[in-house]
Design an enzyme around this catalytic site. Structure first.
Site, short mmCIF file in Angstrom:
data_model
loop_
_atom_site.label_atom_id
_atom_site.label_comp_id
_atom_site.label_asym_id
_atom_site.label_seq_id
_atom_site.Cartn_x
_atom_site.Cartn_y
_atom_site.Cartn_z
N GLU A 35 20.73 -135.89 58.57
CA GLU A 35 21.83 -134.92 58.69
C GLU A 35 21.66 -134.19 60.03
OE1 GLU A 35 22.09 -132.20 55.31
OE2 GLU A 35 22.76 -130.62 56.66
N ARG A 39 24.75 -126.76 64.34
CA ARG A 39 24.26 -125.42 64.72
C ARG A 39 24.06 -125.29 66.22
NH1 ARG A 39 19.68 -124.69 59.98
NH2 ARG A 39 20.92 -125.78 58.42
N THR A 62 26.10 -128.30 58.40
CA THR A 62 26.64 -127.01 58.86
C THR A 62 28.13 -127.13 59.22
OG1 THR A 62 24.45 -126.72 59.87
CG2 THR A 62 25.95 -124.90 60.08
N LYS A 122 24.84 -129.85 47.37
CA LYS A 122 23.59 -129.42 47.98
C LYS A 122 23.26 -128.06 47.37
CE LYS A 122 21.76 -128.18 52.52
NZ LYS A 122 21.69 -128.70 53.89
O1 G3H Z 1 20.17 -127.28 55.34
C1 G3H Z 1 19.09 -127.23 55.55
C2 G3H Z 1 18.16 -126.23 55.73
O2 G3H Z 1 18.35 -125.48 56.86
C3 G3H Z 1 16.83 -126.84 55.72
O3 G3H Z 1 16.02 -125.84 55.38
P1 G3H Z 1 14.52 -125.78 55.87
O4 G3H Z 1 14.59 -125.58 57.36
O5 G3H Z 1 13.98 -124.60 55.15
O6 G3H Z 1 13.89 -127.07 55.50
C1 PYR Z 2 22.25 -125.32 55.38
C2 PYR Z 2 23.25 -126.36 55.31
O1 PYR Z 2 23.63 -126.80 54.29
C3 PYR Z 2 23.80 -126.87 56.50
O2 PYR Z 2 23.48 -126.37 57.56
O3 PYR Z 2 24.61 -127.80 56.39
#
Ligand code: G3H
Ligand code: PYR
Length: 215
Positions: A35, A39, A62, A122
């Protein structure tokens, strides 16, 4: 996507030139789903580059607004992930015929997900929300829902999630830490990916559950 690989790396990309070596490093470690988040400004270009890497399924993370669904589909995203639930994002994904994994953090979000006819989400941020106990609690009224927990998961805690029947996969950034990418430490990415897949396989075997196709 959720059945393909039990561990999905979440990437924050600073340099689009890192996308392909990163993808190759993950494939070498046995991970073929990734993924790429929006960001950073480099995210979209990285997604476009990685989408051409044979054998890798690349999704966009994101995704916050519907126009981003169009952008990532045009860049080749094979799935869309959001940190929370947006009906407009989910509807746009359906219009564009791309699988979408909305984020949920509680029962109210899941009600909206069910209303939209989806059954895969998710769970974010899984760790701060309470960890595997939250999955168990939410899975009870929402039977049939499948969860990909994310946020605060580590190699040591991922097995506690993967042992739960409604959890086909977890996601996280520990395999693709931003500093590893900045320093182009691809061998370390491969090692972390291989370790994650091996741990997932062990946990699944211990709990009597099947792992994804590559594991
Ligand atoms: O969507 C994903 C998260 O930002 C991942 O989280 P993490 O950085 O705590 O593994
Ligand atoms: C945190 C998350 O689900 C994303 O950045 O897509």
């Amino acid at each position: 996507m959720l059945d393909r690989c039990p561990v999905v790396p979440v990437v924050v990309l600073d340099d689009p030139a890192h996308a392909v070596p990163l993808g190759e490093a993950l494939l070498a470690g046995g991970i073929d789903v990734v993924e790429i988040t929006l960001r950073t400004a480099a995210g979209l270009e990285g997604l476009r580059a990685l989408g051409k890497l044979e054998g890798m399924l690349v999704g966009a993370g994101t995704v916050l607004v519907p126009d981003q669904v169009d952008e990532v589909v045009e860049a080749g995203a094979g799935f869309v992930v959001s940190p929370g639930f947006s009906a407009r994002v989910v509807d746009r994904a359906a219009e564009r015929d791309v699988p979408v994994l909305p984020g949920v953090s509680g029962a109210t979000d899941l009600m909206a997900v069910v209303e939209h006819g989806l059954s895969e989400v998710k769970l974010f941020p899984a760790g701060p929300l309470g960890g595997p106990a939250v999955v168990k609690a939410l899975a009870s009224p929402f039977s049939g829902m499948r969860f990909m927990p994310s946020g605060g998961i580590t190699p040591d805690t991922m097995g506690d999630y993967l042992a739960l029947p409604p959890v086909p996969a977890v996601s996280g950034s520990w395999m693709v830490e931003r500093t590893l990418l900045a320093e182009q430490r691809w061998a370390e990415v491969t090692a972390r990916a291989a370790n994650a897949v091996a741990r997932a396989r062990r946990w699944r075997e211990a709990s009597g559950r099947r792992t994804g196709s590559r594991t």
